[in-house]
Scaffold this active site. Structure first.
Site, PDB file in Angstrom:
ATOM      1  N   GLY A 195       0.833  -1.209   0.000  1.00  0.00           N
ATOM      2  CA  GLY A 195       0.000   0.000   0.000  1.00  0.00           C
ATOM      3  C   GLY A 195       0.864   1.253   0.000  1.00  0.00           C
ATOM      4  O   GLY A 195       0.625   2.182   0.765  1.00  0.00           O
ATOM      5  N   VAL A 237      -2.982  -7.633  -1.880  1.00  0.00           N
ATOM      6  CA  VAL A 237      -2.267  -8.355  -0.815  1.00  0.00           C
ATOM      7  C   VAL A 237      -3.082  -9.518  -0.247  1.00  0.00           C
ATOM      8  O   VAL A 237      -2.529 -10.420   0.369  1.00  0.00           O
ATOM      9  CB  VAL A 237      -1.805  -7.422   0.337  1.00  0.00           C
ATOM     10  N   LYS A 282      -7.133  -4.831  13.020  1.00  0.00           N
ATOM     11  CA  LYS A 282      -5.937  -4.176  13.568  1.00  0.00           C
ATOM     12  C   LYS A 282      -5.522  -4.810  14.897  1.00  0.00           C
ATOM     13  O   LYS A 282      -4.331  -4.913  15.202  1.00  0.00           O
ATOM     14  CB  LYS A 282      -6.185  -2.674  13.732  1.00  0.00           C
ATOM     15  N   ILE A 310      -4.922  10.438  11.107  1.00  0.00           N
ATOM     16  CA  ILE A 310      -3.871  10.924  10.200  1.00  0.00           C
ATOM     17  C   ILE A 310      -4.511  11.451   8.910  1.00  0.00           C
ATOM     18  O   ILE A 310      -5.480  10.875   8.395  1.00  0.00           O
ATOM     19  CB  ILE A 310      -2.861   9.790   9.871  1.00  0.00           C
ATOM     20  N   ALA A 363     -11.141  -5.027  14.532  1.00  0.00           N
ATOM     21  CA  ALA A 363     -10.744  -6.426  14.770  1.00  0.00           C
ATOM     22  C   ALA A 363      -9.517  -6.785  13.938  1.00  0.00           C
ATOM     23  O   ALA A 363      -8.621  -7.499  14.411  1.00  0.00           O
ATOM     24  CB  ALA A 363     -11.910  -7.358  14.435  1.00  0.00           C
ATOM     25  N   SER A 406      -3.499   0.335  14.289  1.00  0.00           N
ATOM     26  CA  SER A 406      -4.300   1.549  14.451  1.00  0.00           C
ATOM     27  C   SER A 406      -4.674   1.690  15.917  1.00  0.00           C
ATOM     28  O   SER A 406      -4.799   0.685  16.629  1.00  0.00           O
ATOM     29  CB  SER A 406      -5.584   1.457  13.625  1.00  0.00           C
ATOM     30  N   ASN A 436       1.606  -2.127   5.284  1.00  0.00           N
ATOM     31  CA  ASN A 436       0.866  -0.878   5.467  1.00  0.00           C
ATOM     32  C   ASN A 436      -0.476  -0.872   4.745  1.00  0.00           C
ATOM     33  O   ASN A 436      -1.366  -0.097   5.112  1.00  0.00           O
ATOM     34  CB  ASN A 436       1.754   0.273   4.957  1.00  0.00           C
ATOM     35  N   SER A 463       1.390   3.474  -2.497  1.00  0.00           N
ATOM     36  CA  SER A 463       1.168   4.476  -3.546  1.00  0.00           C
ATOM     37  C   SER A 463       0.736   5.833  -3.008  1.00  0.00           C
ATOM     38  O   SER A 463       0.882   6.841  -3.687  1.00  0.00           O
ATOM     39  CB  SER A 463       0.116   3.968  -4.535  1.00  0.00           C
ATOM     40  N   TYR A 486     -12.730  -3.371  10.890  1.00  0.00           N
ATOM     41  CA  TYR A 486     -11.427  -2.691  10.847  1.00  0.00           C
ATOM     42  C   TYR A 486     -10.695  -2.819  12.182  1.00  0.00           C
ATOM     43  O   TYR A 486      -9.514  -3.163  12.224  1.00  0.00           O
ATOM     44  CB  TYR A 486     -11.657  -1.221  10.490  1.00  0.00           C
TER      45      TYR A 486
END
Ligand code: NAP
Length: 249
Positions: free
Chosen positions: A13, A66, A161, A190, A159, A144, A92, A15, A157
């Site tokens: 990730g 991925v 992380k 961020i 779970a 996160s 990432n 880009s 999300y």
């Protein structure tokens, strides 16, 4: 084989957002930065290659999912054919598909877990085999703050992380005897594409939770990743480093 490369850095990730900032921060003479991304539009990836090259590194980006083991295998086959080593792996790549627990579609749960957690497993399993032969290497997983705190509307999300943190600690224990470190970085709020489209009310509520009173920049995270990937951090493994302006302490 490219014998000019002294250090191979792989960023999934890479880009845009935090991944691009990591590639740029890690760039320099003797380093080759390999990254992947998923959007069929290559515009951001091409821009990242240009920026990393301007910063003094060789750079190569590829479209990879991925979550797909064959895609990930092809990606690493290319890197190992080119350079024969992987020194730093930064997992990432990540997505959000938000929704409340009781309404979340099974497919949205599956896709987020497949990219955020299985994606990291896919890359770690392949890279770690080579790092074990090298008897060196460094793995950094992008977790996160919500993987520690939980977050309403992000069951899948958060779970993923939390799972990534446990995966990191397990890898740290298994790989330490071969001189390989594994750590997680847990960003807070961020300023990237991932957060740009959130409703203004949600953004205000998140900012209100940040004692330092500002949104973090991708470079704030990249700086910590660069430290963890450096010799200065060689005695740090199995840790979760929080980069969140005090949002969680
Ligand atoms: P971003 O700008 O949206 O970047 C996400 C990156 O992941 C992009 O390069 C994207 O590529 C790539 N990606 C998405 N699906 C992929 C797949 N299936 N295979 C390979 N690559 C894929 O978001 P970001 O904020 O920089 O996020 C980077 C990481 O930080 C994520 O793991 C995220 O969960 C984590 N994080 C972000 C925040 C925040 O506030 N922004 C907070 C905590 C943690 P394409 O665009 O080409 O699809």
């Amino acid at each position: 084989m490219n014998t000019d490369t002294k250090r191979v850095v792989v960023v999934t990730g890479g880009s845009s957002g935090i991944g691009r900032a990591i590639g740029l921060r890690m760039a320099g003479p003797g380093t080759t930065v390999y990254f992947n991304h998923y959007d069929p539009d290559d515009e951001y990836a091409e821009e990242t290659v240009r920026l990393v090259k301007d910063a003094g590194s060789s750079a190569w980006g590829a479209r990879v999912d991925v979550a797909s083991r064959p895609d990930v295998q092809d990606f690493f086959d290319k890197i190992l054919k080119d350079c024969g080593r992987v020194d730093v792996l930064v997992n990432n790549a990540g997505i959000t598909i938000d929704g409340f627990l009781v309404r979340m579609k099974e497919s949205d749960w599956d896709r987020v877990l497949a990219i955020n957690l299985k994606g990291a497993f896919n890359c770690m399993q392949i890279a770690a085999k080579h790092m074990m032969k090298q008897r060196s290497g460094c793995i950094i997983n992008m977790a996160s703050v919500v993987g520690v705190m939980g977050n309403a509307g992000q069951a899948n999300y958060s779970a993923s992380k939390a799972g990534l943190i446990a995966l990191t600690k397990t890898a740290a224990r298994e790989l330490a005897p071969r001189g390989i470190t594994a750590n997680a970085v847990a960003p807070g709020y961020i300023d990237t594409a991932m957060t740009a489209d959130l409703p203004e009310k949600v953004k205000e509520a998140m900012l209100a939770q940040v004692p330092l009173g500002r949104i973090g920049q991708p470079e704030d995270v990249a700086e910590v990743v660069a430290f963890l990937a450096s010799d200065k951090a060689s005695y740090i493994t199995g840790q979760v480093i929080h980069v969140n302006g005090g949002m969680y302490m």
